[in-house]
Design an enzyme around this catalytic site. Sequence first.
Site, PDB file in Angstrom:
ATOM      1  NE  ARG A 111      28.166  27.675  -4.886  1.00 61.33           N
ATOM      2  CZ  ARG A 111      27.212  27.604  -5.805  1.00 61.33           C
ATOM      3  NH1 ARG A 111      27.268  28.348  -6.884  1.00 61.33           N
ATOM      4  NH2 ARG A 111      26.199  26.785  -5.649  1.00 61.33           N
ATOM      5  CE  LYS A 158      20.114  25.427   3.108  1.00 62.64           C
ATOM      6  NZ  LYS A 158      19.958  25.284   1.657  1.00 62.64           N
TER       7      LYS A 158
HETATM    8  N1  BES Z   1      23.883  22.576   1.583  1.00 59.88           N
HETATM    9  C1  BES Z   1      23.157  23.121   0.490  1.00 59.88           C
HETATM   10  C2  BES Z   1      22.901  22.105  -0.606  1.00 59.88           C
HETATM   11  C3  BES Z   1      21.823  21.103  -0.338  1.00 59.88           C
HETATM   12  C4  BES Z   1      20.497  21.453  -0.423  1.00 59.88           C
HETATM   13  C5  BES Z   1      22.155  19.796  -0.087  1.00 59.88           C
HETATM   14  C6  BES Z   1      19.527  20.494  -0.213  1.00 59.88           C
HETATM   15  C7  BES Z   1      21.182  18.839   0.106  1.00 59.88           C
HETATM   16  C8  BES Z   1      19.877  19.190   0.050  1.00 59.88           C
HETATM   17  C9  BES Z   1      23.937  24.272  -0.135  1.00 59.88           C
HETATM   18  O1  BES Z   1      24.696  25.029   0.739  1.00 59.88           O
HETATM   19  C10 BES Z   1      22.929  25.189  -0.728  1.00 59.88           C
HETATM   20  O2  BES Z   1      22.176  25.753   0.004  1.00 59.88           O
HETATM   21  N2  BES Z   1      22.949  25.311  -2.051  1.00 59.88           N
HETATM   22  C11 BES Z   1      22.029  26.126  -2.735  1.00 59.88           C
HETATM   23  C12 BES Z   1      22.763  26.854  -3.819  1.00 59.88           C
HETATM   24  C13 BES Z   1      21.946  27.927  -4.507  1.00 59.88           C
HETATM   25  C14 BES Z   1      21.700  29.068  -3.568  1.00 59.88           C
HETATM   26  C15 BES Z   1      22.687  28.383  -5.722  1.00 59.88           C
HETATM   27  C16 BES Z   1      20.944  25.232  -3.339  1.00 59.88           C
HETATM   28  O3  BES Z   1      21.272  24.149  -3.825  1.00 59.88           O
HETATM   29  O4  BES Z   1      19.779  25.609  -3.271  1.00 59.88           O
HETATM   30 MN    MN Z   2      23.585  26.590   1.637  1.00 59.11          MN
END
Ligand code: BES
Ligand code: MN
Length: 493
Positions: free
Chosen positions: A338, A264
């Site tokens: 997931r 990230k």
């Molecule tokens: N924990 C995150 C989701 C999240 C992101 C929650 C920002 C709250 C604020 C999750 O694990 C994630 O990183 N999801 C990705 C999925 C994507 C790679 C398909 C996302 O939402 O960017």
């Molecule tokens: Mn994530």
Amino acid sequence: MNFEFKSLSLTAAAKSPSDHLIVLISDQFQAGKDPISLLFEKALKAKDFSSKAGKTLHAYALSGVSASKLSLVGIGEGRAADVKIGLAGVVASMKAAGTTKSTLVFAGLTSRQSVQAAVMAMADGTYAYATTLSKPNPRKLTQVTLGVQNVNAELKSAFTAATAMAQGIEFAKEWANRPANHATPTLLGKAAQSLAKSQKITCDILGPKDVAKLGMGSFMSVAQGSAEPLRFIVLKYQGAPKTEAPIVLVGKGITFDTGGISIKPASEMDEMKFDMGGAASVLGVFKSLSVLQPKVNVVGLIPSCENMPDGMAVKPGDVVTSMSGQTIEILNTDAEGRLILCDALTYAERFKPKAVIDIATLTGACVIALGAIRSGMFATEDGLASALSQAGEEAMDLCWRMPLDEDYAESLKSNFADVANVGGRAGGAITAAKFLHRFAKKYPWAHLDIAGTAWKGGAAKGSTGRPVGLLLHYLLSQQVSPSSKTAAQKIGK
Ligand code: BES
Ligand code: MN
Ligand code: ZN
């Protein structure tokens, strides 16, 4: 903080010993001859106050009133939202002033909803995080007396449920707020074990070897890049006969989400300590259950690990085998929630559950779709969906149903495995739900995406404790009542 509930007339409230007396005045209020009513009438005449929600008037050392500070608070029609609006400012000032003892009294109509809203406003507004501060400023408020004109069984039960709910929310906030180095999977396991002190609760903690034996290849692949050992937490609350099928709650317990190799960006990455908000809500619900002891059976499952980049970490394109036997191509290691939830959903089958609800800070896409007001809710059955919606309304912890059409699963197709762990950007909250849906075919299932609602960013950064309120109200609505017993049970066979 100790809450007390009793019948209290305004005359008695004026004499009750406390630092701060708060009088909640609804539109129907009829002034009497007590000192509070007299102040109300004068202020009304001078146009300094009305019963409109959010209006306040403060008085100090008023003759005939024992409390050194008196606040009149307008609550309009007396709905939960009105009580919340009315109390927000007063409770903040109480926190700033360090008030230790306060009395709240409803002048006029009271309902289950307004009693709950008052308890929640007091608890929520005075919560103070302390664990990792060298000079903490803990909550000063120790005693709250909530008075209504006439206590009855309905109001009393609403009060009892609300105080239990407040304790659960606080437990969830506490664990979600702790930094990742103070809330590792191991420490979350210890928090769960501490709940098993209650008679009706048992707790089992599985480690890496147990999880390997179960074949949770998907969960293990997320944990393999971290030096912290994973934990799979199994909590059980038995409040109904063993013959009653349990409701299973599954909470995402990523104690820190760097994204893994699909790392990230740095900005706001600290907030990924809240990525165990789903797990925290399950712990919070069990805290409330331990206090309230309702007649329902509940299982809590928490897959917990860190998502880290490392020489051992899972790589984009790697294919893993889940506990269900389905293979998964991990195209993006940041879609890790997931991957840990799918194995927990398979594990849930063994309980022959009445329903399984997973709770997860799953997708940024859900934040875009619904913002911070409503959690995303997906459900395979209309009855379950409406029960969750209603529970959300009752708890002032709202959700909104989203679709699960099969067409949304198209983008999860893979050339190298049964399924890919990501689709495209479009409908990201829904494709995530469709991924989970593949693993939840053997029972009624719902999924709550709390990515937008579990915590607040910015100056007020911190956990909200959501959706403990929604889940608790749902569980209370599922209690076994004597009338719902089977004929065999009724005749004692
Ligand atoms: N924990 C995150 C989701 C999240 C992101 C929650 C920002 C709250 C604020 C999750 O694990 C994630 O990183 N999801 C990705 C999925 C994507 C790679 C398909 C996302 O939402 O960017
Ligand atoms: Mn994530
Ligand atoms: Zn995550």
